[in-house]
Write an enzyme that holds these catalytic residues in place. Structure first.
Site, PDB file in Angstrom:
ATOM      1  N   GLU A   1       7.447   4.755  -1.740  1.00  0.00           N
ATOM      2  CA  GLU A   1       8.038   4.162  -0.764  1.00  0.00           C
ATOM      3  C   GLU A   1       9.269   4.387  -0.734  1.00  0.00           C
ATOM      4  O   GLU A   1      10.482   3.768  -1.131  1.00  0.00           O
ATOM      5  CB  GLU A   1       8.029   2.562  -0.571  1.00  0.00           C
ATOM      6  CG  GLU A   1       6.603   2.315   0.223  1.00  0.00           C
ATOM      7  CD  GLU A   1       6.493   0.810   0.340  1.00  0.00           C
ATOM      8  OE1 GLU A   1       7.265   0.129  -0.065  1.00  0.00           O
ATOM      9  OE2 GLU A   1       5.642   0.284   1.137  1.00  0.00           O
TER      10      GLU A   1
ATOM     11  N   GLU B   1      -1.176   2.131   3.139  1.00  0.00           N
ATOM     12  CA  GLU B   1      -1.097   0.496   2.972  1.00  0.00           C
ATOM     13  C   GLU B   1      -1.259  -0.020   4.209  1.00  0.00           C
ATOM     14  O   GLU B   1      -0.376  -0.146   5.232  1.00  0.00           O
ATOM     15  CB  GLU B   1       0.034  -0.165   2.173  1.00  0.00           C
ATOM     16  CG  GLU B   1       0.459   0.518   0.890  1.00  0.00           C
ATOM     17  CD  GLU B   1       1.552  -0.039   0.155  1.00  0.00           C
ATOM     18  OE1 GLU B   1       2.244  -0.944   0.598  1.00  0.00           O
ATOM     19  OE2 GLU B   1       2.119   0.850  -0.818  1.00  0.00           O
TER      20      GLU B   1
END
Lengths: 639, 639, 639
Positions: free
Chosen positions: C144, C321
């Site tokens: 991320e 995710e």
């Protein structure tokens, strides 16, 4: 006297080959003034001691040859990078302790002696070179003192200077000051805050909870004095080389330094008027008014500053920067209503402006203000504001001159009081400017013209009403002078409630010799807690409990006095809403024999010696005495 | 026992020549107590080692001679400038890394050993000199621990001490601690946050995103322990020289340290009650209630703290500072309703206060609190609060004493839980105090008297209902003690949901032996998403999905259990609105055989052993059992 | 192609003895993928140079033996404490100058060469060891990028690198750069901001007022380039040791770096989809929509990112995710509506996702994310999301594959434009993403499928409509390519309004060869100032005054053109509300011959080559073509 127009121009921003055409277009438009130079230091002195005067000589020639008069700015608001490298500690420091560095403008601390000397040097060079230039008809020092919250600096230089300032204020043996006198004056015993030495005194930031208000107020006064000294240093130099008048361009609702004190050293006060940006950013209007006036600006905010800066300029004042289209810096940036740029210009003249200059000549396609409109678009095509300026120029050519006159109403404006309220608001969002402006608006809604006076004024002849609301420190000789006049005097709330060291005086305020009124208690109120006044309107924000034998002129519905009076002195113990301040104004006018008007919303008047000007700030037409006044319209009636 | 009144006085603020008159007026007013000295360090010890006791000796004499008893404060909340110069790193540091410097008060870090030693030194000197003084009848340590957000400090001293504290909490060989144990306990594997050494551990500020909650909670517990140790250092010294009881003055809704732990070392808990300031600043009332109670304060907030500090003081408690008029520090500062200062005083007595002292005797005309009302105005004229205090003094002289009694309802208050919620709120604005207070208010609306208990309580005899909402860590022996009692026990939401190291226990919470309930999932809700409960009221803020065989006492309209019960143990899986908590309270009272009342809005009762006190917090009269109770009225009925 | 499911697993968080069971349950659930390792650096290399591979070897074996494929993450998002001790200046610094230290994750500055070398070293070690491991079927770099606002760093390392980057952008003799070129390009003359040397250039923070937008935009581009370089360094190493595809997991509405540029170096784009957290935190929905979709998430936000990351992945993309239950990080964290996890999964597949992985396998009972749901509860019992994943797995086994198809509508998304708007919003809250997303939503409400294209796209065959709103810099060859296509092209507002150095081009924008439209003036509008468009809808936020000979397709009620068109090029001069954008979309579709649908609120469709997917995002059933589509329902119709 002939009112004139002008613009702000940056020859250094544009190719040399278009300067002549620009100058010719300015002249053809009917402009008289062109302000230049105030951000050009890096081009005047590209490195320390090496000057490049050629382009500036040239620019002044080109403009002058076209028949324009130059206002030349000292470039000290934008020290070049190399100056900063030479003085790495010259930057201001914010209240959180962060250095406010290079990369925009106003990146200096007023207290830094090294930078002050650089300013003296560059101002000397500029003044020497252009002091006798026939085209340089006026000067401007620096640019917009106080813009971007730059008056207060928490730097080492400021701390050092503050200690010296305090030593002088509480003098002792030799140069050392009397620290015990300071402790006593500030009440430092309160929380064991006593000092043993002036060098222990820090600037009043980053304390655990609020610092001593006396400490903060001293810092505010010191900070203002630093601006005065900084400005005076430039003025003293320019005067050696030039006879042209010197000005500074002040701003709207910036009260961080004493403009009257700076103005004492200058011939002309000018200010930068951005009605739409102000409405979004600082007027404090209601949401409904923000919407109604979104493209016109507040109907009183500019007028207030016109009247304020007329006082700061001791009668001589200009609008140095007049918004000509959308700006780039407000939370939202709408376009002006058609016609309103003309209205703004005429309103300034009606209030006595000698000149109105539009900022800026051409919208810059680069850097920070690329979305700030000019009279020209970046492609040199005329923008809408251009044509409104043109119309004013034509009207000026034909119209009779504006003849100034003393107003029937005077309002004292005191920067020291503004700081006092900021230091001790006692309620969220309560500030001196807001209180004074609310009362000013009430006078304006009644059709009155107003003179703003400095707190040093002691002569009130010719005024029918003098108001000094919220002026927390009122010297005895001011009280005496007001009592000695035969005018109706309005004070309160909070008038005369502190001594010179920010202490509550005993006997309690206002301690006005001829007025048997004592403020026995005060309270601040949430916006949802207005206190209704019998007969209409209400008190909000601030409410004082008044005692004494004076006549209760207005009372709350529960019979507590709100306004009390003895003879010609009236004390108002609350911050009124519009309805209540309208009643109070009418009451005073009745007593003073001043005629009032019932104006429609958004319509305002300004009386000169010979005329009544009517301005329609609404986005729609209105009927005035049987005639239509168009949206954004201006009417001149002989008195 | 005779309830008494008092005031807070600063002889060092006033000319010597008025002390006698002040003392005489206090005595004439009917005051017993006068607290002095807590901010006077710079006048007691103007420079290091040089003491000026004369004025303080004198002041104590004057007050004592007038028949007043002195509460003497240690002056450690306001270290003088010279102490700070001696220990330039003694200041606390805020979460942003900024030093919280000299210039107001509470400018010290609890972990700084140098400052702690200065405190030991000055407290020794003061205690030695006045420990046996016949007029010094009680002591106060420091002043308002936690005021101005001063418990948490991110200084080097705090970091060093925190590492030592952790070493002791996770002990290893010698003094080194077991860093692997800490890594395991905190789950540092989660984001590779493992440490090799305690000296690598920083304070949990200025991380990129939220730090490990176990890390933060450890820091919160450490910070509380530092306060306890700081206070104990003073108590240990005073005890050597004096037999008078020792107190500290706590505050409203400040939960940053464990008051019970501090209270263990003191004879008396006192607190500072500012109902109007609190309503504006920290009650969290709705806007409508803020308006309704603007001049009276919240009807439950003071009562809650009375009950809380009765527990902290192990039965002995005072109001050390009672608001007597408008204050200076809230967002808005209205004046109290006539009569309400008397109501506040009687309410404290009804809840068992031994004494109520008004802050302050005379409004100071200088420094930070110059707009904080006193019993006297700055010009020594009696302010409105003076007359209400006078009335209470007269009533006390005649009235029967207040006879304490155990309440039917107990509420466990756990500071550790308050930190846990703060560390992990899981939803905006959700906090432990708010949850507990909402439930407390529901009990009060039902006319019940409440005892607050510490989390260490294991004896519940005599209580009909015990509630422990939101107590995230519940030791096994507490669970056992509650199950062993025959009282109705209310837990949840969030009760017993973390172990001592801030981990979710498995089996999942609440893991209550006799209660077949598991919190299988939880969710937090925006304010516009209440979940309606069948039969009335709703759950808001926090909602747990409950599983298990226990009886579903309340369900949502979509048939999800909200409250489940086995035997006398009730688990509430949501944060109720007022209507729902009212139903839950009535349900528990019905089961427990506790009678409830239907009180009008703003009316509250408090039962003692012999009387029922009625208090009307409304700005209007109400009818109570056929009789009028005036606005701000107090009624005592025999039970 | 077979769509697959997966999960994110942290073997290092759990006892060794449950790994086999976990793996078996994953396989039994029907999962294919398991991502591991991305936060495990401290367990792989507990001290510098000492590696502990055993547990990871073991974990990969256990998972692989169970039939799962591993996605192995490089652990560089969480440098262990010892790495930070070795490089004490490796931390990013925030805009306020504060170090963003150790204690959570992403605590590094992309420009720090020492840390970059540590990353190269650990990635080399990991890639060497597992590059040929048969169970490692894909890679993930770091984790991320940009989470927790970590792209921009104001550190010394960043400053140094920025100067080098600028030298390369404005090249001069040798390595020195041409500082005069930079001064000219940025318009530094504006406020005497000229530099003499690149080493004088600071990062654009802590200036007195806004820095030069050209300066800020350069810093934004530099910062993005640093991410690309950082990522590429890892990719270059992994490629040496492995043939498995490499991915990165991007986020929602994070536009701080150029994802297309990073994506160029990767085989697969993945993103982390948290519909409920996003709705609370960043969608920018109205309060009513926030309530309506509180348990379902915004109906367009995920789809937008699916389409965006399909482009970033050049066709290959995953959800790495997927939220399976309540999360822990949004302002409020409600539970998903039953069935909606399945809907989210199928929606991703309908938009072309190769795989959807749920984050995380089991809820962690410790550390920062202990209230983030997993497929399992902390006690290993299946949570509600588990069963929805199970249903999808079963459906996948039976259902036909999803067949990708080019959409009729293309939307260009330009990260550079996002920075430009952020640098110069000209109105509160105005941002590029918001504008593009509003238009995207309008296309979706009309039932259209959309392809998002990078700004480098020059080939538009097959598209019926191409939109490039708000793209402030449009290179000439893009203009040419769009004009050369036979598609309907929609541009504006703000399209092509700046050159590469952030200057306004002359001739004025959009300067589109075949379109006689000039933006003569622009304004931004408060939310209460919409400008009504004749025929319905209104313009808000942003309004441009358009001149020129092109056809006025839509006008305001006061007859100012809002949309102008020549041939197939349409310029929209305003930010429309939903009603107006719906009209504009319909108009374009009519011209382009694209069929539109009238979808009920909350229902969306996605067309593949063979099917139309219907999704009901409402908390209630709807009727679709005579059939009921249940709340959270998914329907597949053959086209």
């Amino acid at each position: 006297m002939k009112r004139t127009l002008g613009t702000c121009y940056y020859p250094e921003h544009w190719p040399r080959e278009i300067w002549e055409e620009d100058a010719a277009r300015m002249a053809a438009l009917g402009l008289t003034w062109v302000r230049i130079g105030e951000f050009a230091w890096s081009r005047i002195e590209p490195e320390g001691g090496r000057f490049d005067w050629g382009w500036l000589d040239d620019a002044i020639d080109v403009l002058g040859e076209a028949g324009l008069k130059v206002v030349l700015g000292t470039p000290t608001a934008t020290p070049p990078r190399w100056v900063c490298d030479k003085h790495p500690d010259m930057f201001a420091v914010d209240a959180d302790g962060r250095r406010r560095g290079f990369g925009s403008r106003r990146h200096y601390c007023f207290s830094h002696q090294g930078y002050l000397n650089e300013c003296r040097r560059i101002v000397t060079e500029v003044a020497k070179r252009y002091g006798r230039n026939p085209h340089v008809a006026a000067w401007q020092t620096d640019n917009e003192y106080g813009c971007h919250d730059t008056i207060l600096s928490y730097s080492s230089a400021a701390r050092q200077a503050f200690r010296g300032w305090l030593r002088a204020r509480y003098p002792g043996h030799g140069n050392d000051g009397d620290i015990k006198a300071l402790n006593a004056a500030w009440g430092n015993v309160f929380w064991s805050m006593d000092y043993d030495d002036f060098d222990q005194i820090e600037l009043p930031n980053l304390t655990v909870t609020e610092p001593n208000p006396a400490h903060v107020q001293a810092f505010r006064r010191f900070s203002s004095d630093q601006v005065v000294a900084f400005n005076r240093a430039q003025v003293d130099i320019i005067r050696q080389y030039s006879d042209a008048p010197i000005s500074h361009n002040y701003m709207g609702r910036i009260v961080d330094f004493d403009h009257f004190a700076v103005g004492e050293d200058l011939e002309i006060a000018t200010w930068d008027s951005y009605p739409l940006g102000f409405l979004e950013d600082r007027v404090g209007a209601t949401p409904l008014d923000q919407r109604h006036y979104a493209r016109q600006g507040d109907p009183d905010f500019q007028a207030f500053h016109h009247d304020l800066y007329r006082a700061v300029g001791k009668g001589r004042w200009w609008v140095m920067e007049q918004q000509p289209g959308p700006v780039n810096w407000a939370p939202y940036n709408p376009a002006p209503l058609p016609g309103i740029v003309r209205l703004w210009t005429w309103e300034a003249f009606a209030h006595g402006a000698e000149a109105v200059c539009y900022f800026r000549w051409r919208q810059a396609p680069f850097a920070q203000e690329q979305l700030h409109a000019g009279l020209l678009r970046p492609d040199s095509v005329a923008a809408p504001g251009f044509f409104e300026a043109e119309q004013v120029a034509e009207e000026l050519a034909d119209a009779p001159d504006v003849a100034p006159a003393q107003a029937p109403v005077a309002l004292i404006f005191d920067y020291d009081a503004a700081w006092s309220w900021e230091v001790q608001p006692q309620g969220q969002g309560l500030d001196y400017f807001g209180l004074v402006f609310d009362l000013y608006r009430a006078f304006r809604r009644a059709g009155l013209s107003i003179d703003i006076l400095p707190p040093t004024q002691r002569q009130f002849d010719g005024y029918r009403i003098v108001a000094a609301p919220g002026m927390m420190v009122m010297p005895d000789d001011l009280k005496t002078a007001l009592m000695a006049s035969d005018t109706e005097v309005l004070i309160g709330p909070r008038s005369a409630c502190r001594d010179a060291d920010f202490n509550i005086p005993v006997p309690l305020p206002p301690a006005w010799p001829d007025l048997d009124v004592t403020v026995s208690r005060l309270e601040t109120l949430r916006p949802d807690m207005p206190i209704a006044v019998a007969g209409g309107g209400s008190v909000r924000n601030w409410f004082e409990h008044l005692e004494g034998g004076a006549e209760a002129v207005f009372e709350t519905e529960s019979k507590m006095p709100v306004v009390m009076r003895s003879g010609t002195t009236t004390y108002c113990g609350g911050w009124g809403d519009d309805a209540f301040f309208d009643r109070l104004v009418k009451d005073l006018c009745n007593r003073a024999g001043v005629e009032t008007l019932d104006l429609p919303r958004g319509v305002r008047v300004r009386d000169t010696a010979t005329e009544r000007f009517w301005f329609n700030h609404n986005p729609h037409d209105v009927e005035i005495e049987g005639e239509t006044l168009a949206s954004a319209g201006v009417r001149r009636d002989p008195i």
